[in-house]
Design a protein around this motif. Sequence first.
Motif, short mmCIF file in Angstrom:
data_model
loop_
_atom_site.label_atom_id
_atom_site.label_comp_id
_atom_site.label_asym_id
_atom_site.label_seq_id
_atom_site.Cartn_x
_atom_site.Cartn_y
_atom_site.Cartn_z
N SER A 1 0.82 -1.21 0.00
CA SER A 1 0.00 0.00 0.00
C SER A 1 0.85 1.26 0.00
O SER A 1 0.37 2.34 -0.37
N LEU A 2 2.11 1.12 0.41
CA LEU A 2 3.04 2.25 0.44
C LEU A 2 3.98 2.25 -0.77
O LEU A 2 4.92 3.04 -0.83
N GLY A 3 3.73 1.36 -1.72
CA GLY A 3 4.54 1.32 -2.93
C GLY A 3 5.79 0.49 -2.84
O GLY A 3 6.66 0.59 -3.70
N LEU B 1 6.14 -1.73 -10.47
CA LEU B 1 5.80 -0.34 -10.72
C LEU B 1 4.89 0.21 -9.63
O LEU B 1 4.08 -0.51 -9.06
N VAL B 2 5.01 1.52 -9.39
CA VAL B 2 4.15 2.21 -8.45
C VAL B 2 3.56 3.43 -9.15
O VAL B 2 4.29 4.19 -9.79
N VAL B 3 2.26 3.60 -9.04
CA VAL B 3 1.57 4.75 -9.61
C VAL B 3 1.26 5.72 -8.47
O VAL B 3 0.59 5.34 -7.50
N HIS C 1 0.69 10.36 -2.53
CA HIS C 1 0.11 9.09 -2.10
C HIS C 1 0.20 8.06 -3.23
O HIS C 1 0.24 8.41 -4.41
N VAL C 2 0.22 6.79 -2.85
CA VAL C 2 0.27 5.68 -3.80
C VAL C 2 -1.14 5.33 -4.24
O VAL C 2 -2.04 5.15 -3.41
N LEU C 3 -1.35 5.22 -5.55
CA LEU C 3 -2.64 4.79 -6.09
C LEU C 3 -2.65 3.30 -6.42
O LEU C 3 -3.64 2.62 -6.14
N ALA D 1 -5.61 1.75 -4.34
CA ALA D 1 -6.21 2.60 -3.31
C ALA D 1 -7.73 2.54 -3.39
O ALA D 1 -8.31 2.56 -4.47
N GLY D 2 -8.35 2.43 -2.22
CA GLY D 2 -9.82 2.42 -2.17
C GLY D 2 -10.43 1.09 -2.55
O GLY D 2 -11.65 1.00 -2.66
#
Length: 418
Positions: free
Chosen positions: A87-89, A384-386, A403-405, A417-418
Amino acid sequence: ALVPDRPAYLVNRDHHGAWVNSRALQAAGIDARTPDPADGRIERDADGAPTGMLQEGAANLIGRLLPPVTLEQRITGLLRAQALMHSLGVTAWQDALLGEHANLTDPTDAYLATAADGRLTARVVGSLWWDRSRGTEQIDELVARRTAGTRGRLRCTTVKIMQDGVAENGTAALLGPYLDGCGCASDNSGISFVPPLDLQKYVTELDARGFQVHFHALGDRAVREALDAVEAARTANGRTDTRPHLAHLQVVHPDDIGRFRELGATANMQALWAAHEPQMDDLTIPFLGPERSAWQYPFGDLQRSGATLAAGSDWPVSSPDPIEAIHVAVNRVLPDAAPGTPVFLPEQRIGLDAALTAYTAGSAYVNHLDDVTGSITAGRLADLVVLDRDPFAAPTEEIGATHVLETFVGGERVYAAG
């Protein structure tokens, strides 16, 4: 008074000590006659009676009495931690402690179980714990554990050596004595858990057997002893690709800055700590004094010297959020700092590009993953992290609001996220 009916054992946030009650002291047989262990200290009152504060190895006197943690609990904990990391990338990490130590339960079997059935989605390098009460006789055991610990996305190719403690309790190994509450030199310079000449011997043999060595080196003496050990290994074995790294680097003597590049030792930063906050201002700076306080977390000097920078969190000691730490590396101020908080050693700030590189390509390098990940390059794995914004497009003071999506490992989405 709070827990009179059963032993209580409360671990420091930094895991370098524990606070225990009278029942726990009684259960372990600790009293005024109990000597301090070689690798720790029992805090005592004016009459020599233990107060219940146990520093470093002294915590093991109680920790060995803790009830066991089941495999099911360890797996649950690992998967919960993995979900937080994603969740934190975070797509990969190095676990700094696989083995038995103090109050910590060895998570190796949880890693092996989840690596075998595919639930371990992160790429993990396991650091096998060096038992500082033993010597080279444990190396064959470590080799066997390395073989057994290579499964799926888990590789146990590193040995972790804890060379010293932390500055806040006076156990980080310093070249000169700590100051006391009055600003005078004390009789304490911290603890080197492994004698320096032994450390050189151990690291040389580990390097010869193909192990990476991961040093906990926080004080300037521990940093120098670790670099001396790397130099001994390089002299004996040549320049191999074992990629030793020194973690934490709170106090580094200026004479040792250039040795990181010379020896090919990676500087492993925990950037979140390089800021003014109560632990720094109340428990560290007064006891280091002005000269040594100015040597803390010298990321800028290390970068300018050409050292390879990698970065991590030391979680659960502090937040595992890379964005928060990158914010501090660039600003040397915490993201939530009060207006007017002074910048901590501003000359040691590094640019956003260097900080991001340390948390991506640098960490991939130290984990021997740089040939497959760590950068967005054709032919490499899609780890990858968006993010919800371009951190380069806003003032550096706003980096911490990022924030990480989404997070992907090998092209598979492991967090949204979400």
